[in-house]
Design a protein around this motif. Structure first.
Motif, PDB file in Angstrom:
ATOM      1  N   MET A 146       0.845  -1.202   0.000  1.00 38.30           N
ATOM      2  CA  MET A 146       0.000   0.000   0.000  1.00 38.30           C
ATOM      3  C   MET A 146       0.875   1.244   0.000  1.00 38.30           C
ATOM      4  SD  MET A 146      -3.354  -0.007   0.163  1.00 38.30           S
ATOM      5  CE  MET A 146      -4.082   1.075   1.370  1.00 38.30           C
ATOM      6  N   MET A 147       1.903   1.178   0.875  1.00 41.80           N
ATOM      7  CA  MET A 147       2.811   2.308   0.995  1.00 41.80           C
ATOM      8  C   MET A 147       3.492   2.567  -0.349  1.00 41.80           C
ATOM      9  SD  MET A 147       3.863   3.494   4.232  1.00 41.80           S
ATOM     10  CE  MET A 147       5.136   2.713   5.199  1.00 41.80           C
ATOM     11  N   ALA A 199       1.958   6.698  -6.532  1.00 38.42           N
ATOM     12  CA  ALA A 199       0.897   7.612  -6.957  1.00 38.42           C
ATOM     13  C   ALA A 199       1.323   9.052  -6.710  1.00 38.42           C
ATOM     14  CB  ALA A 199      -0.388   7.291  -6.198  1.00 38.42           C
ATOM     15  N   ARG A 200       1.947   9.254  -5.533  1.00 39.05           N
ATOM     16  CA  ARG A 200       2.373  10.611  -5.213  1.00 39.05           C
ATOM     17  C   ARG A 200       3.407  11.106  -6.223  1.00 39.05           C
ATOM     18  NH1 ARG A 200       4.169  10.250   0.035  1.00 39.05           N
ATOM     19  NH2 ARG A 200       6.310  10.268  -0.710  1.00 39.05           N
ATOM     20  N   ALA A 209       4.900  14.487 -10.675  1.00 34.23           N
ATOM     21  CA  ALA A 209       5.495  14.589 -12.003  1.00 34.23           C
ATOM     22  C   ALA A 209       4.502  15.254 -12.959  1.00 34.23           C
ATOM     23  CB  ALA A 209       5.872  13.201 -12.512  1.00 34.23           C
ATOM     24  N   ARG A 210       3.215  14.856 -12.805  1.00 32.87           N
ATOM     25  CA  ARG A 210       2.203  15.418 -13.696  1.00 32.87           C
ATOM     26  C   ARG A 210       2.067  16.919 -13.467  1.00 32.87           C
ATOM     27  NH1 ARG A 210      -3.459  16.039 -13.615  1.00 32.87           N
ATOM     28  NH2 ARG A 210      -4.296  16.031 -15.744  1.00 32.87           N
TER      29      ARG A 210
END
Lengths: 334, 491
Positions: free
Chosen positions: B443-444, B450-451, B456-457
């Motif tokens: 999960m981590m 995701a972070r 980056a996005r």
């Protein structure tokens, strides 16, 4: 095909059980207990019987109150507590005092904490200390031994053996430093608690337990060392004030403590080094209480004090992880 | 207690062996299933992509599925026949999870589809050797199922100097490695030589438990000509087959926790893997079958049997005479660490080395009671942990507490549960704790990923916006068309 649930391995078991262990310990204690009956006669038998019956009744009542299986009263733990407490009492203890002590040991010493496995203190020793504080006179009234004569006319039971007219005598602990004849101590031919007199039979029972793998030898060895070493040093420095190491070992409850009381698995540490520290602490405290304290016997207090230390010992003195370099790294790590 | 022989490591238990059920019988090779079920999902969760479709004729040894990288070993058809179905089917996962599965009917012919002339491994370099092992889909047959080629490649990188061959087989009932050593000693020795060349090591130690005198004699005879081979007879003590404990018993080196054995210059491989590697390199034979022990008191005639990968458990048991009493539990592997099979219709995969059907009597299951802190689990733990403390923490969902008591070092060997007088299912607690810790960790990782992606996005968007702004600004400043188009191409 039967229904299969996902069950974790292993899919086999060694077959040992708690009940099994308890009854083996009881078996190992029996020779010393029976020898006590031989030495002290019917009063000893009365104490033993009243302890066992009252402990079982108290256990059954507690289990009923908690809504647990009442058959668990026969798992051997209550029987063992009763036997240990009875063996640490003088044979002349009135039956109601012994019963009271046993009920206390089982209920307030064990069941209030949640039953077998949850008690922080040795129940038998808790009962012993409570009795010593509440009934100091009865608990220090030592009956002289009255061995039945086995002669040509068969077995002659004297009046003291039958409990009609007991004679009090001092236990060797009262004047330990004047004691020289340690063979009598080892065989148990002296006044004292009903099951603690024969160091030899107790040690034999202990060796049996070690052989069967029920207890590990660390606690007995450390306790014996922890008692013997300071006693011997003090004796060498001042023989008139301090009894010898042998006398300390063979008198009172030292041997019973070494093999049966301190090794109680619920209240002692589990790692070898923890067990060594625990045993040595018990031995040292026994010697200190006997030599410096105001009570002639210190086994019960010593064991209870070390019981209180068990969680801390277990937390810090863990075994070394396989392949680990040092302990300190590992306690810090992860 | 009064055993004076020094133990190679502290702890361990002596479960009853039951090896006599199958120890004296040679490996049976006649078994051919009428159909095989080949799961596309591997033990580590990665999926294979299927190279055949329904209706295709396949031959024995044909490549039928492959993975996206070397960590996912390819799969070959274990039989000559025809693909009849591709559907979700049971896997050997204890929870009965289904995965996409190829079903191939078998036409009964036993010859290989392609024949290769035997090749001389001396003429191949180490990378070619590793490639052949990878192409053959060889995984560790001891149970972990890690791709053997990768293991060899990593060992070469770590400059391993000693190859330790695991002939411990400490699990009760299992005798397939014992029989392999007796019947295929020469092939095992040849496989070891190939591995030595592949990893660049020169010393090989074959460790065998002292309850296998015939295997010791056979391996001794086969390795006589090689001076760099030594045979180490180790005492039979569970879990001797554990990598760390076998290394300690055979070489005296204790691998520190958290370190791999290759860091100390030692690589451990199983005897069955050595044989598979020999087949893979010498004859380019893929791993399509393995020897398993079918045993237990519920099996009519226990045996060691060569089983094509993908055969159903029910077929294998029928081949061994079926069940003679009700099997309370069917287990893949040994009784100490094996997994419960969710159904008898599960296909055998490459990591299953034993098939046990046990009656209630042998399982000896009892309801667990409260811990009495007897310390037996501490005494038998081969890793020097305090299982009862770990269990107490796991029980209260305190995973960190359990980790502090050494959960990460736990092998799940089951010695503690085996010995526990209160019959506490310690291993079950540890598995539960470990899977929770793993879930937390992934999960981590996911949220970290995701972070990172979001950041980056955002950076990219900001950059694009800035570029647009700059372009607009330059457009306003310089209306000349040619320059604008040049600026655009530059961007």
């Amino acid at each position: 095909m039967s229904k299969i649930n996902p069950i974790a391995a292993p899919h086999t078991h060694s077959g040992t059980s708690t009940t099994n262990i308890m009854y083996l310990v009881v078996l190992a204690l029996l020779p010393a207990a029976l020898y006590g009956v031989y030495l002290f006669g019917l009063p000893a038998l009365t104490v033993l019987a009243s302890c066992i019956v009252s402990a079982l009744i108290a256990e059954l009542a507690c289990l009923q109150l908690q809504g647990k299986r009442s058959l668990a009263a026969l798992d051997g733990s209550a029987l063992l507590t009763a036997l240990l407490l009875a063996m640490s009492l003088p044979a002349s203890t009135p039956w109601w005092i012994a019963s009271f002590g046993c009920c206390f040991a089982v209920t307030l010493g064990k069941q209030v904490y949640g039953g077998l496995g949850h008690n922080p203190f040795n129940p038998a020793m808790l009962g012993r200390v409570m009795l010593l504080i509440c009934f100091p006179v009865e608990l220090t009234n030592w009956q002289a031994i009255s061995v039945p004569d086995i002669g040509a006319q068969g077995i002659m039971l004297n009046q003291a053996w039958l409990g009609i007219d007991g004679i009090s005598a001092a236990t060797p602990l009262a004047n330990l430093n004047q004691l020289t004849n340690w063979q009598d101590l080892a065989l148990g031919k002296h006044a004292g608690s009903l099951g603690e007199t024969s160091a030899l039979l107790i040690a034999l029972g202990g060796v049996f337990l070690i052989w069967r793998g029920i207890i590990r030898p660390y606690i007995p060895l450390a306790l014996i060392g922890g008692l013997f070493v300071p006693a011997t040093i003090a004796h060498m420095l001042s023989p008139n004030d301090y009894a010898s190491g042998i006398a300390h070992l063979l008198s009172g409850g030292a041997m019973l403590a070494a093999f049966f009381i301190a090794t109680d698995m619920v209240t002692s540490p589990t790692s070898p080094r923890g067990q060594l520290l625990f045993g040595a602490g018990c031995g040292l405290l026994i010697w200190l209480i006997r030599s410096v304290g105001s009570y002639p016997e210190g086994v019960a207090f010593a064991v209870l004090i070390m019981n209180a230390c068990t969680p801390v010992i277990d937390h810090y003195l863990r075994p070394k992880i396989f392949g680990a370099q040092s302990l300190f790294k590992r306690n810090k790590g992860v | 207690m009064f055993n004076l022989k020094p133990k190679p490591f502290s702890g361990g238990v002596h479960p009853k062996g039951y090896k006599e059920l199958t120890q004296q019988q040679s490996i049976s090779r006649s078994f051919t299933p009428d159909r095989v079920y080949l799961g596309m999902q591997q033990r580590n969760g990665s999926m294979l992509s299927c190279l055949v479709s329904v209706g295709d004729e396949v031959f024995k040894g044909q490549l039928i599925a492959k993975g996206s990288n070397d960590m996912t070993v390819p799969l070959h058809s274990p039989v000559n026949g025809k693909v009849v179905d591709i559907k979700p089917y049971l896997s050997s996962h204890p929870a009965g999870i289904k995965s996409q599965t190829l079903v191939i009917t078998c036409n009964g012919e036993k010859q290989w589809g392609e024949d290769f002339p035997p090749s001389d491994y001396q003429k191949l370099d180490h990378e070619q050797l590793v490639q052949r092992v990878l192409d053959a889909g060889v995984v560790g047959l001891g149970g972990a199922g890690f791709p053997s080629g990768i293991k060899l490649r990593l060992a070469r990188k770590a400059k391993v100097h000693t190859l330790l061959i695991n002939g411990g087989e400490c699990e009760p009932y299992l005798t397939c490695d014992d029989r392999l050593m007796q019947e295929h000693a020469a092939e095992i020795i040849a496989g070891i030589n190939i591995m030595l060349k592949a990893i660049g090591a020169n010393k090989a130690i074959i460790a065998i438990e002292d309850n296998k005198p015939d295997a010791i004699a056979a391996i001794n005879a086969a390795s006589e000509d090689f001076s760099n081979f030594s045979i180490k007879v180790v005492p039979s003590l569970y879990p001797m087959g554990s990598e760390r404990h076998l290394i300690k018993a055979a070489t005296g080196i204790a691998i520190p926790p958290g370190q791999l054995s290759t860091a100390q210059g030692i690589l451990v491989h199983n005897v069955a893997t050595a044989k598979a590697i020999y087949q893979a390199v010498r004859f380019k034979r893929p791993l399509i079958e393995r020897v398993i022990t079918v045993s237990g008191d519920a099996i009519e005639s226990p045996a060691n049997i060569t089983v094509p990968i993908g055969s159903l458990v029910s077929q294998v048991i029928a081949e061994c005479g079926g069940l003679k009493v009700e099997a309370k539990r069917m287990i893949a592997g040994g009784p100490m660490m094996g997994q419960v099979l969710p159904s008898p219709f599960v296909p055998i995969d490459k990591s299953i080395g034993g098939l046990l059907a046990l009656s209630e009597d042998k399982i000896n299951h009892r309801n667990s009671q409260d811990c009495v802190r007897c310390g037996n689990c501490v005494k038998v733990c081969p890793m020097g942990l305090m299982p009862f403390q770990m269990a107490a923490h796991s029980n209260h969902d305190d995973w960190q507490g359990a980790q502090q008591f050494g959960l990460d070092s736990c092998l799940l060997c089951g010695a503690c549960s085996y010995i526990c007088p209160s019959s506490i299912p310690l291993v079950q607690y540890f598995q539960h704790a470990k899977s929770n810790i793993n879930a937390q960790r992934s999960m981590m990782q996911k949220s970290n990923l995701a972070r990172q992606l979001t950041e980056a996005r955002q950076q990219r968007l900001a950059k694009e916006a800035a570029a647009k702004k700059a372009a607009k600004a330059s457009k306003r400043k310089r209306p000349a068309r040619a320059r604008v188009s040049q600026g655009e191409t530059n961007e």
